[in-house]
Enzyme design. Structure first.
Site, mmCIF file in Angstrom:
data_model
loop_
_atom_site.group_PDB
_atom_site.id
_atom_site.type_symbol
_atom_site.label_atom_id
_atom_site.label_comp_id
_atom_site.label_asym_id
_atom_site.label_seq_id
_atom_site.Cartn_x
_atom_site.Cartn_y
_atom_site.Cartn_z
ATOM 1 N N CYS A 350 0.864 -1.193 0.000
ATOM 2 C CA CYS A 350 0.000 0.000 0.000
ATOM 3 C C CYS A 350 0.899 1.241 0.000
ATOM 4 O O CYS A 350 1.725 1.423 0.899
ATOM 5 C CB CYS A 350 -0.883 -0.063 1.245
ATOM 6 S SG CYS A 350 -1.410 1.477 1.929
ATOM 7 N N CYS A 353 0.838 3.495 3.103
ATOM 8 C CA CYS A 353 1.411 2.840 4.294
ATOM 9 C C CYS A 353 2.934 2.787 4.156
ATOM 10 O O CYS A 353 3.674 2.974 5.121
ATOM 11 C CB CYS A 353 0.870 1.430 4.434
ATOM 12 S SG CYS A 353 -0.912 1.320 4.293
#
Ligand SMILES: Cc1cc2nc3c(=O)[nH]c(=O)nc-3n(C[C@H](O)[C@H](O)[C@H](O)COP(=O)(O)OP(=O)(O)OC[C@H]3O[C@@H](n4cnc5c(N)ncnc54)[C@H](O)[C@@H]3O)c2cc1C
Length: 564
Positions: A350, A353
């Site tokens: 991600c 993230c």
């Protein structure tokens, strides 16, 4: 343990009833001469200045190479790369609105990134700081010949070179806040388990005889990554997307399930606060002399000095670690293992993230370098050789951890508000009567089965008890990728395969029979529980209070949490 606090004192009823079961007058840890309460107070004073700093044009940009390959495993082979796999917390993605899609939630907003209009990205930051030319005091890029090396020794806790890579892009951190992204399931669990596995230090010299110092270093390492993990969980529960209203906001139930019910995790967030703030305190005399952003924003330095004036040396005692020669080998391991943690961030699927994972691990790496490698003789050389990205990461990490502390205090208010509203009913019927007994019985039943339903991927859900876990237990619930079948090496293997197939079938048959018998045995108890819950629910609506027992989340694919 359930009965002792992080300092080893007994958990009194007063503490037990406290939010997060933490005694705020206790010290944050053996290496910190500061209490939770004192950190809350410091944070209240410095928070506005810190927010201003990380929103300033110098501190809000960071460099990230989204194309870096995961250095630890073959990310494209036998490992999760498709959408459903990377974000398998939610089962039927296509039915969810577009703003729930992980590509949207976890996407980087590149609109704030300025690289297109600039010759080189580093020049952009230099221009912001000093229009007359490149900034001399803070290094824009690294020079492997002399950067960060004292003598020939490596003092880096992260790969500082990666910021000078051509493929690294500037990203505006304020346009890409750290929040709930929907990233989860097996992929993120594997990342976390790989990170925690870095905490396995090997004692080459004195096997089976680990000194107190080494134990302390291991503990510090664990607290550091657990604090990072918990802090991320605080942010994603604090900035959580409510699917019904489409609004972002705090989710108390999620916070309690991930962090609040685990006092050790809360304490580790405060521990990280101590580490990063001590590092900033330690370099503050040098920052005053540094020539950064002065022409652009005179207030920045003033703000940093304001923050430093609220910190003190006793927040964290780095001298307790790595005191003697015996532990220097251990320190090398500590350094290289932490470097691995920062590299593991390249395996995160991600974008958002990964960005915040990189920022924070770089921030901690910079803190560790300042705390453990900067002694009186070479203090200025360590500071003067800091790259601007390390400095940006350091302050943004401090902001993240400071935001966590503030959010924990906000969650505490929400928690007591919720407890008080639940207590309205109990206060109405304070004497022992039928309904009180019924209520406490129901509460006991549901406490016994207090579960957090977690999705383990592949459209399956399992439950795990929501109780504190030791580091050793921490990953019992994580599914590791299936090991590859070995090829048969001899004729005998064909026979073995028949045998294995029979064993598997026989096992499945036994499990099926056991399941059917267990269902019959559980039936009376389940019917009884359903009746008790229904009666309680009817009574609650009759007396006009919220349901005492939790109602199933309207989106069962996401999280179903029991909370009291
Ligand atoms: C680098 C990185 C950055 C991330 N950033 C984001 C983000 O910005 N937004 C977002 O929504 N998600 C983010 N995630 C995902 C998030 O951290 C969780 O992995 C995800 O929400 C799934 O949570 P979970 O409850 O299944 O357990 P996880 O948080 O994945 O934890 C796995 C296991 O670790 C143990 N554990 C959990 N917390 C701790 C702790 N503090 N200390 C010790 N042990 C612990 C528990 O046993 C738990 O079952 C990130 C993940 C990684 C690896």
């Amino acid at each position: 343990s359930e009965n002792v606090t992080s300092n080893g004192t007994e958990v009194t009823d007063e503490i037990k009833n406290n939010f997060c079961r933490i005694d705020k007058d206790e010290n944050v840890g053996a290496t910190c001469d500061i209490t939770f309460k004192e950190i809350n107070e410091i944070n209240g004073k410095i928070r506005p200045e810190l927010l201003n700093i990380v929103h300033s044009d110098f501190f809000k940009y960071f460099k990230l190479d989204l194309y870096s390959q995961c250095p630890f495993w073959n990310d494209n082979n036998g490992y999760c790369v498709n959408r459903a796999c990377a974000v398998d917390v939610i089962e039927d993605w296509d039915k969810l609105p577009s703003y729930w899609q992980p590509e949207v939630l976890g996407k980087l907003d590149k609109s704030g990134s300025e690289e297109a209009s600039l010759d080189t990205q580093d020049e952009f930051l230099n221009h912001l700081c000093d229009n007359k030319g490149p900034n001399k005091n803070i290094r824009a890029t690294t020079n492997t010949n002399n950067y960060g090396l004292v003598g020939k020794q490596d003092i880096e806790y992260c790969d500082v070179d990666e910021f000078s890579k051509k493929t690294a892009a500037l990203v505006d951190l304020t346009a890409n806040p750290e929040r709930f992204t929907g990233y989860g399931g097996e992929q993120s669990s594997l990342i976390w388990s790989s990170i925690y596995k870095e905490n396995c230090f090997i004692d080459n010299k004195k096997k089976n005889d680990t000194s107190d110092n080494q134990c302390l270093a291991k503990k510090v390492f664990f607290r550091l990554i657990s604090g990072l993990h918990a802090s991320i969980a605080v942010h994603l529960s604090n900035d959580y997307l409510n699917t019904e209203t489409g609004k972002w906001g705090p989710n108390l139930e999620l916070f309690m399930a991930r962090v609040g019910n685990f006092p050790e995790r809360v304490a580790n967030i405060y521990f990280n606060y101590a580490i990063v703030s001590k590092a900033i305190y330690k370099i503050s005399p040098f920052l005053e002399n540094l020539d950064f952003c002065n022409d652009y924003d005179e207030k920045t330095k003033e703000r940093i000095m304001h923050i430093a004036s609220n910190l003190n040396t006793k927040i964290f005692n780095e001298d307790l670690l790595f005191q003697d020669d015996l532990t220097s080998e251990f320190k090398d391991q500590f350094r290289s293992r932490f470097k691995n943690v920062t590299r593991i961030m390249d395996c995160v699927h991600c974008d958002r993230c990964r960005l915040w994972g990189k920022v924070q691990t770089t921030g901690y790496a910079t803190s560790l370098k300042i705390l453990f490698e900067m002694d009186d003789q070479d203090a200025s050389s360590v500071v003067n050789n800091l790259t601007k990205y390390e400095l940006i990461a350091l302050f943004n990490t401090f902001d993240r951890i400071s935001q966590s502390v503030q959010s924990i205090n906000n969650f505490e208010k929400l928690y007591y508000k919720k407890i008080n509203s639940n207590n309205v009913f109990a206060n109405l019927f304070s004497k022992n009567n039928f309904f009180k007994m019924l209520q406490s019985f129901v509460s006991n039943v549901s406490n016994k089965s207090e579960k957090v339903i977690v999705n383990t991927g592949a459209n399956t859900v399992t439950t795990r008890d929501d109780k504190d876990v030791t580091p050793a237990d921490a990953f019992k619930d994580i599914k590791m990728p299936a090991t590859k079948n070995r090829k048969p090496t001899s004729e005998n293997n064909i026979k073995n395969r028949w045998h294995q197939a029979f064993e598997t079938e026989w096992h499945n048959y036994k499990e099926a029979v056991r399941f059917i018998l267990r269902s019959y045995a559980d039936l009376p108890r389940n019917v009884y529980n359903i009746i008790v819950r229904k009666v309680s629910s009817i009574w609650n609506s009759f007396v006009g209070v919220d349901n005492y027992l939790p109602v199933q989340d309207s989106n069962p694919n996401v999280y179903t949490l029991d909370f009291h």
